[in-house]
Design an enzyme around this catalytic site. Structure first.
Site, PDB file in Angstrom:
ATOM      1  N   SER A 262       0.849  -1.191   0.000  1.00  0.00           N
ATOM      2  CA  SER A 262       0.000   0.000   0.000  1.00  0.00           C
ATOM      3  C   SER A 262       0.882   1.238   0.000  1.00  0.00           C
ATOM      4  O   SER A 262       2.117   1.144  -0.008  1.00  0.00           O
ATOM      5  CB  SER A 262      -0.911   0.006   1.227  1.00  0.00           C
ATOM      6  OG  SER A 262      -0.145   0.143   2.416  1.00  0.00           O
ATOM      7  N   LYS A 263       0.258   2.400   0.061  1.00  0.00           N
ATOM      8  CA  LYS A 263       0.990   3.666   0.008  1.00  0.00           C
ATOM      9  C   LYS A 263       1.982   3.809   1.152  1.00  0.00           C
ATOM     10  O   LYS A 263       2.990   4.500   1.022  1.00  0.00           O
ATOM     11  CB  LYS A 263       0.003   4.836   0.028  1.00  0.00           C
ATOM     12  CG  LYS A 263      -0.770   5.004  -1.267  1.00  0.00           C
ATOM     13  CD  LYS A 263      -1.678   6.224  -1.195  1.00  0.00           C
ATOM     14  CE  LYS A 263      -2.434   6.414  -2.497  1.00  0.00           C
ATOM     15  NZ  LYS A 263      -3.347   7.587  -2.435  1.00  0.00           N
ATOM     16  N   ARG A 264       1.690   3.181   2.288  1.00  0.00           N
ATOM     17  CA  ARG A 264       2.600   3.349   3.421  1.00  0.00           C
ATOM     18  C   ARG A 264       3.957   2.679   3.186  1.00  0.00           C
ATOM     19  O   ARG A 264       4.910   2.932   3.917  1.00  0.00           O
ATOM     20  CB  ARG A 264       1.970   2.812   4.700  1.00  0.00           C
ATOM     21  CG  ARG A 264       1.803   1.297   4.754  1.00  0.00           C
ATOM     22  CD  ARG A 264       1.276   0.870   6.123  1.00  0.00           C
ATOM     23  NE  ARG A 264       1.054  -0.547   6.213  1.00  0.00           N
ATOM     24  CZ  ARG A 264      -0.056  -1.157   5.812  1.00  0.00           C
ATOM     25  NH1 ARG A 264      -1.035  -0.449   5.285  1.00  0.00           N
ATOM     26  NH2 ARG A 264      -0.200  -2.464   5.933  1.00  0.00           N
ATOM     27  N   HIS A 265       4.035   1.829   2.160  1.00  0.00           N
ATOM     28  CA  HIS A 265       5.308   1.185   1.824  1.00  0.00           C
ATOM     29  C   HIS A 265       6.105   2.006   0.812  1.00  0.00           C
ATOM     30  O   HIS A 265       7.180   1.594   0.385  1.00  0.00           O
ATOM     31  CB  HIS A 265       5.057  -0.216   1.260  1.00  0.00           C
ATOM     32  CG  HIS A 265       4.394  -1.139   2.230  1.00  0.00           C
ATOM     33  ND1 HIS A 265       3.093  -1.555   2.083  1.00  0.00           N
ATOM     34  CD2 HIS A 265       4.840  -1.698   3.389  1.00  0.00           C
ATOM     35  CE1 HIS A 265       2.777  -2.356   3.094  1.00  0.00           C
ATOM     36  NE2 HIS A 265       3.815  -2.445   3.887  1.00  0.00           N
ATOM     37  N   GLY A 266       5.583   3.162   0.427  1.00  0.00           N
ATOM     38  CA  GLY A 266       6.277   4.000  -0.552  1.00  0.00           C
ATOM     39  C   GLY A 266       5.462   4.129  -1.817  1.00  0.00           C
ATOM     40  O   GLY A 266       4.236   3.966  -1.820  1.00  0.00           O
TER      41      GLY A 266
END
Length: 495
Positions: A262-266
């Site tokens: 997801s976005k939290r991984h970059g």
């Protein structure tokens, strides 16, 4: 080796509710590779039935990302999204509403679907009560057996109607997944799902069945988040008397922490990687390795190698982990194999602060060649070559503190300036010999000469070969830069 089978028809069917993310790009790639391996047909279909979130901007972004990746399609919208390629169109679902209505009418005629007058709030209440009773949270079928009179009464109340599929209440739905082998779902656990919303727009599970049938799709290759949809879709195929395609469900992609990517991984969108300076062929190469591999664990592929070696049988059932470090390594490996002049041309759009067109092309290409081994991304080129191309570069504080302000460095710079001024010819061999001779004359290690010279002419402690860099800059620029470094030291000292 590729095996020709023109009956193979695979499709990628994104929903235009946002950018093309990494998971979607991997699905597109695997469908494309499968079709190309068999010399079949690859179709791009836009599933735009989400009336609230679908946008033209997202459509354009998907088409742009597909083109950048090199995933060309044989049928679907034209590159600009305004025309049609192929004779199975239109390829936007909202332009195919008549086909869904016709299939829905056929199911009603066969007694395999029925109108439902329940509101979303009522359906949600049913699910809440089912959970409290420890039953599967699903629609309870209350409109399934309404009499004609009861339906008229509902309509007299002004209730809007959707259409639900009449799911068999007994038996099992079975199919063989080309990645996961035999799959078995109990029909009693499935609900009577909506196939046509009150707006007349079809739901995903209905629309894709109708489209895949009319477009002669032979294989549906998609993420395993769709696995639970497959028995519902197979039941619709069977109710309409249509032959289902073969299914292959790809394992999900995880982030480094083991959760779904997801976005939290970059960065998760294709355009993020494009704008970050990655090569499209590298992103494709890396995506191919997320859930697929060859027997010899090959890591770097040309596009043709991927096509020739791709087999669904080699797709893994286990989730794949997205590793940004490996992707970055791979990009560097690719870049080092590309001639420096081509890298220079490809990197031009990444010069945002300074105008690269003001630099002579030959000089720019030579600067890129000097730093070629250190380039991992196209976006690295401006910051790696900045000091080689322009005089307005910064001295890094740590370099000044550690090297230029070291004991004896100022005297070294003064002596270097004197000797370099009379060096002729000003070439690699002469520069190296001069610096080593100076070190011997001063009774110091070579580094005591090399490091101050590097920082003085570049502002940093790392960079290309010192001798090649000094020769590239030329005598006058080098002397000017040493003078600038000396002035910087004097300013530091006086302040």
């Amino acid at each position: 080796m590729s095996v020709s089978n023109p009956n193979i028809r695979a499709r990628f069917a994104p929903s235009p509710t946002g950018y093309l993310h990494i998971g979607g790009a991997r699905t597109a790639l695997f469908n494309w590779l499968f079709a190309r391996h068999h010399k079949g047909t690859f179709i791009l279909r836009i599933e735009d039935t989400d009336e609230v979130r679908s946008t033209d901007e997202s459509v354009n972004g998907i088409l742009e990302s597909m083109k950048w990746l090199g995933l060309d399609w044989d049928e679907g919208p034209t590159d600009d999204g305004r025309g049609v390629k192929g004779d199975q169109g239109p390829y936007f679902q909202m332009q195919r509403l008549d086909k869904y209505q016709a299939a829905c009418d056929e199911l009603i005629k066969k007694g395999m679907s029925y109108p439902c007058y329940c509101t979303p709030e009522e359906v949600e209440k049913m699910r809440e009560l089912a959970l409290l009773a420890k039953r599967p949270p699903k629609y309870d079928g209350r409109c399934r057996n309404l009499t004609p009179e009861e339906r008229k009464a509902k309509e007299a109340e002004g209730r809007k109607k959707s259409v639900r599929f009449k799911t068999p209440q007994t038996g099992n739905t079975r199919f063989v997944d080309l990645v996961r082998d035999a799959m078995d779902f109990e029909n009693a656990l499935l609900e009577d799902f909506v196939i046509l919303k009150t707006s007349g727009v079809p739901t995903y599970n209905f629309a894709c069945v109708v489209d895949d049938h009319h477009m002669d799709i032979s294989h549906v290759i998609r993420g395993d988040d769709h696995l639970s949809n497959t028995p519902r879709q197979i039941l619709v195929y069977e109710a309409l008397g249509w032959k289902p395609p073969e299914f292959a469900h790809l394992a999900m992609i995880l982030g480094s922490d083991g959760s779904r990517l997801s976005k939290r991984h970059g960065a998760t969108s294709v355009t993020d990687y494009r704008d970050g300076g990655y090569l499209p062929e590298v992103l494709l190469n890396y995506l191919a390795l997320l859930g697929w591999g060859t027997e010899d664990s090959q890591q770097l592929f040309t596009q043709q190698e991927m096509i020739e070696k791709f087999l669904l049988e080699r797709c893994s059932k286990s989730p794949a982990t997205f590793d940004p470090t490996k992707l970055l390594w791979m990009d560097g490996e690719y870049i080092r194999k590309i001639p420096a002049d081509k890298i220079a041309a490809m990197a031009k759009p990444f010069f945002k602060v300074k105008d690269i067109s003001t630099v002579p092309l030959k000089i720019y290409e030579q600067a890129v060649a000097l730093e070629h081994e250190k380039i991992k991304l196209l976006s690295d080129v401006p910051k790696l070559t900045d000091f080689l191309l322009w005089e307005e570069y910064e001295y890094r504080e740590e370099a000044v503190a550690k090297v230029l302000r070291a004991e004896g460095a100022a005297a070294i710079l003064e002596e270097l300036s004197k000797r370099l001024a009379v060096l002729d010819p000003f070439d690699i061999a002469g520069i190296e010999a001069l610096c080593k001779t100076l070190a011997k004359d001063k009774g110091v290690k070579n580094g005591a000469i090399f490091h101050p010279l590097r920082v003085a002419v570049s502002g940093r402690t790392e960079g290309p070969s010192l001798w090649h860099m000094v020769e590239f800059l030329g005598k006058q620029r080098v002397l000017n830069r040493i003078k600038r470094a000396q002035a910087l030291l004097e300013t530091k000292i006086s302040s």
